[in-house]
Write a protein that holds these residues in place. Structure first.
Motif, PDB file in Angstrom:
ATOM      1  N   VAL A 128       0.848  -1.196   0.000  1.00  0.00           N
ATOM      2  CA  VAL A 128       0.000   0.000   0.000  1.00  0.00           C
ATOM      3  C   VAL A 128       0.882   1.245   0.000  1.00  0.00           C
ATOM      4  CG1 VAL A 128      -1.857   1.243   1.150  1.00  0.00           C
ATOM      5  CG2 VAL A 128      -1.741  -1.258   1.324  1.00  0.00           C
ATOM      6  N   LEU A 129       0.714   2.099  -1.026  1.00  0.00           N
ATOM      7  CA  LEU A 129       1.484   3.337  -1.147  1.00  0.00           C
ATOM      8  C   LEU A 129       0.582   4.537  -0.891  1.00  0.00           C
ATOM      9  CD1 LEU A 129       4.163   4.771  -2.009  1.00  0.00           C
ATOM     10  CD2 LEU A 129       3.229   4.818  -4.330  1.00  0.00           C
ATOM     11  N   ALA A 130       1.093   5.492  -0.124  1.00  0.00           N
ATOM     12  CA  ALA A 130       0.387   6.742   0.158  1.00  0.00           C
ATOM     13  C   ALA A 130       1.102   7.892  -0.546  1.00  0.00           C
ATOM     14  CB  ALA A 130       0.349   7.006   1.663  1.00  0.00           C
ATOM     15  N   ILE A 131       0.368   8.686  -1.343  1.00  0.00           N
ATOM     16  CA  ILE A 131       0.957   9.812  -2.077  1.00  0.00           C
ATOM     17  C   ILE A 131       0.387  11.117  -1.523  1.00  0.00           C
ATOM     18  CG2 ILE A 131       1.488  10.770  -4.336  1.00  0.00           C
ATOM     19  CD1 ILE A 131       0.785   8.135  -5.600  1.00  0.00           C
ATOM     20  N   THR A 132       1.289  12.068  -1.273  1.00  0.00           N
ATOM     21  CA  THR A 132       0.928  13.341  -0.649  1.00  0.00           C
ATOM     22  C   THR A 132       1.631  14.481  -1.379  1.00  0.00           C
ATOM     23  OG1 THR A 132       0.687  12.267   1.515  1.00  0.00           O
ATOM     24  CG2 THR A 132       0.999  14.663   1.505  1.00  0.00           C
ATOM     25  N   PRO A 133       0.919  15.567  -1.694  1.00  0.00           N
ATOM     26  CA  PRO A 133       1.585  16.713  -2.329  1.00  0.00           C
ATOM     27  C   PRO A 133       2.146  17.684  -1.291  1.00  0.00           C
ATOM     28  CG  PRO A 133      -0.765  17.105  -2.231  1.00  0.00           C
ATOM     29  CD  PRO A 133      -0.547  15.759  -1.601  1.00  0.00           C
ATOM     30  N   TYR A 134       3.089  18.521  -1.749  1.00  0.00           N
ATOM     31  CA  TYR A 134       3.579  19.628  -0.915  1.00  0.00           C
ATOM     32  C   TYR A 134       3.862  20.816  -1.820  1.00  0.00           C
ATOM     33  CZ  TYR A 134       8.397  18.683  -2.468  1.00  0.00           C
ATOM     34  OH  TYR A 134       9.528  18.524  -3.227  1.00  0.00           O
ATOM     35  N   ASP A 135       4.000  22.006  -1.203  1.00  0.00           N
ATOM     36  CA  ASP A 135       4.144  23.237  -1.987  1.00  0.00           C
ATOM     37  C   ASP A 135       5.542  23.839  -1.970  1.00  0.00           C
ATOM     38  OD1 ASP A 135       1.419  23.593  -3.003  1.00  0.00           O
ATOM     39  OD2 ASP A 135       0.875  23.786  -0.901  1.00  0.00           O
ATOM     40  N   ASP A 136       6.323  23.621  -0.937  1.00  0.00           N
ATOM     41  CA  ASP A 136       7.708  24.091  -0.937  1.00  0.00           C
ATOM     42  C   ASP A 136       8.564  23.055  -0.224  1.00  0.00           C
ATOM     43  OD1 ASP A 136       8.190  24.913   2.014  1.00  0.00           O
ATOM     44  OD2 ASP A 136       6.352  26.016   1.507  1.00  0.00           O
ATOM     45  N   VAL A 137       9.874  23.126  -0.460  1.00  0.00           N
ATOM     46  CA  VAL A 137      10.767  22.071   0.006  1.00  0.00           C
ATOM     47  C   VAL A 137      10.760  21.946   1.520  1.00  0.00           C
ATOM     48  CG1 VAL A 137      13.176  21.299   0.087  1.00  0.00           C
ATOM     49  CG2 VAL A 137      12.220  22.174  -2.053  1.00  0.00           C
ATOM     50  N   ASP A 138      10.691  23.057   2.222  1.00  0.00           N
ATOM     51  CA  ASP A 138      10.636  22.973   3.684  1.00  0.00           C
ATOM     52  C   ASP A 138       9.422  22.169   4.142  1.00  0.00           C
ATOM     53  OD1 ASP A 138      12.953  24.420   3.951  1.00  0.00           O
ATOM     54  OD2 ASP A 138      11.952  26.328   4.363  1.00  0.00           O
ATOM     55  N   GLU A 139       8.287  22.377   3.483  1.00  0.00           N
ATOM     56  CA  GLU A 139       7.096  21.612   3.831  1.00  0.00           C
ATOM     57  C   GLU A 139       7.295  20.136   3.501  1.00  0.00           C
ATOM     58  OE1 GLU A 139       2.281  21.347   2.871  1.00  0.00           O
ATOM     59  OE2 GLU A 139       3.616  22.371   1.463  1.00  0.00           O
TER      60      GLU A 139
END
Length: 468
Positions: free
Chosen positions: A380-391
């Motif tokens: 099971v793989l979970a994919i999550t977005p982010y907006d900047d590298v620190d996040e």
């Protein structure tokens, strides 16, 4: 497999006739039984190791190295048997089992032999001479998912250091440990230097960990079980390799398709039953849709079936309990609002037996959700977005685990700089491959100490200083 243990240099029947049935995860049929050892068996094994300790510690390193090299050669000669055993015990597909479950551990023995060179040389520090001395009697408790590799990671450095060992492997996958005991016997190790017992963790395992004649406990398993082992061990040296929830962090400008494909392959390896698997794909929003599509397409190409069939790419999970646990994670993730792109909790089409779970990919997984935080130990793989590298770094570091990870960037320098910000024991940079010459282990709730290579060997020594 005969219902015996290996104690004090020979195979013996245990103190009790009780046995534990062993299921084939592909057929769900009982195909063997393993002895259900008792505290009496634990005591016999530890006392055999204690009797051997002084003589083994006094054995010249060159002789210990020669015996381990002989063990390596016996294992290599029986590679086909070891591979067949792990295919049946664990369900690892035969197309990868030989390389992953047999030759990788044999290569790890070679890496330990290389690491042994010069490790026992004394060092002068001011007016002191510093020596490495064997840690003493070692109890090694190993899991079922990579039986030979996990045994090699503990037994080989113990033997090389001059420390006798008692091995308690998982009762779920007993064939490989028994073959290992036969190899030790064939290699000619002195009686008591290696001992094999079997049984349930709360019974014989607990007795071993608590035994007053044990100097060190090395355990691989879940974080919850590791905490229990640590508490029971008291002041013994304890080495722990525990759970993981490792993130694959895709930076702006990276090859998102390559990153997604490699992450899926890692996540689904051995049906997801791999502690260092990359089970979270954390992707910059500019690459997110591309990565989600590539991950789903890659997972959909995994062929489920009999692990003995060369066409099979994903076999069963090891047990009904493990299958049901993983399906529960999938059902709850869907209820929590994650977007299912591939797979699901329902039984695979055309499969009427075996502990199978579909390769499953979820997108839009909230970092704080159960699927974003907890180890599933399944495909099971979970994919999550982010907006900047620190996040992205905060999300990657935002679980209680810290065993492994990956960073994908436009070049090795930028990816490596971010990799050093991850709180984890190892990080793959732009697809760097795992090997057994480098130290492996976790931080936070993923464990303590290191395995493999020189650092892993050093765990099995005590330092002694002579002041002159």
């Amino acid at each position: 497999m005969p219902p015996t243990m290996y104690l004090d240099g020979r195979f013996r029947h245990p103190s009790s006739p009780a046995t534990i049935p062993v299921l084939d995860p592909t057929t769900e049929q009982v195909y063997d039984h393993v002895p259900r050892g008792t505290a009496r068996d634990a005591d016999a094994a530890v006392r055999a190791a204690r009797r051997a300790a002084d003589g083994w510690a006094a054995t010249p390193q060159s002789e210990r190295v020669a015996l381990v090299r002989g063990l390596r050669d016996v294992l290599a000669a029986r590679a086909d048997e070891l591979t067949s055993a792990v295919v049946r015990d664990v369900g690892t597909p035969v197309r990868v089992a030989r390389a992953l479950q047999t030759m990788l551990p044999i290569g790890a023995v070679d890496d330990f032999l290389a690491a042994a060179e010069g490790i026992e040389e004394r060092r002068a520090v001011a007016n002191s001479l510093v020596y490495r001395r064997p840690v003493g009697v070692v109890v090694a408790v190993t899991p079922w998912n990579y039986p030979l590799l996990q045994i090699v990671a503990k037994v080989v450095p113990a033997l090389l250091s001059g420390s006798p060992v008692v091995l308690k492997p998982s009762e779920v996958a007993p064939l490989v440990p028994h073959l290992l005991a036969e190899a030790v016997d064939a290699a000619g190790f002195p009686p008591g230097v290696f001992n094999l017992v079997s049984g349930l963790g709360p019974e014989i395992g607990d007795a071993l960990v608590r035994h007053p004649e044990v100097d060190m406990v090395s355990f691989t398993g879940s974080t919850a079980a590791g905490l229990a082992v640590h508490a029971a061990a008291g002041l013994k040296r304890v080495q722990l390799e525990l759970g993981g929830k490792s993130a694959s962090l895709v930076l702006p400008g990276a090859d998102a398709v390559a990153a997604a494909r490699a992450t899926v392959n890692s996540c689904l390896l051995n049906s997801g039953q791999t502690c260092l698997a990359l089970t979270r794909l954390v992707v910059h929003r500019s690459l997110y849709d591309e990565a989600v599509e590539a991950a789903g397409a890659t997972a959909a190409r995994f062929t489920l079936g009999d692990p003995a069939d060369p066409a099979t790419k994903q076999g069963p999970l090891v047990s009904a309990a493990q299958r049901d646990r993983v399906r529960g994670f999938i059902e709850r993730a869907a209820a929590d609002g994650a977007r299912l792109t591939t797979g699901g909790a329902h039984a695979p089409d055309g499969v009427d037996r075996g502990f199978f779970v579909r390769p499953t990919v979820f997108a839009d997984v909230a970092p704080e959700s159960e699927l974003g935080q907890e180890e599933v130990f399944g495909p099971v793989l979970a994919i999550t977005p982010y907006d900047d590298v620190d996040e992205g770094v905060r999300i990657a570091n935002g679980t209680r685990y810290g065993l492994s990870g990956a960073v994908w960037g436009p070049d090795p320098e930028s990816a490596g700089a971010v990799a050093l910000r991850l709180r984890t024991g190892q990080v793959d940079v732009n697809g760097g491959r795992f090997h057994t010459a480098a130290p492996f282990g976790g931080v936070k709730s993923s464990g303590r100490g290191r395995e493999f290579g020189r650092a892993g060997l050093a765990e099995y020594y005590e330092l002694q200083s002579l002041q002159l």
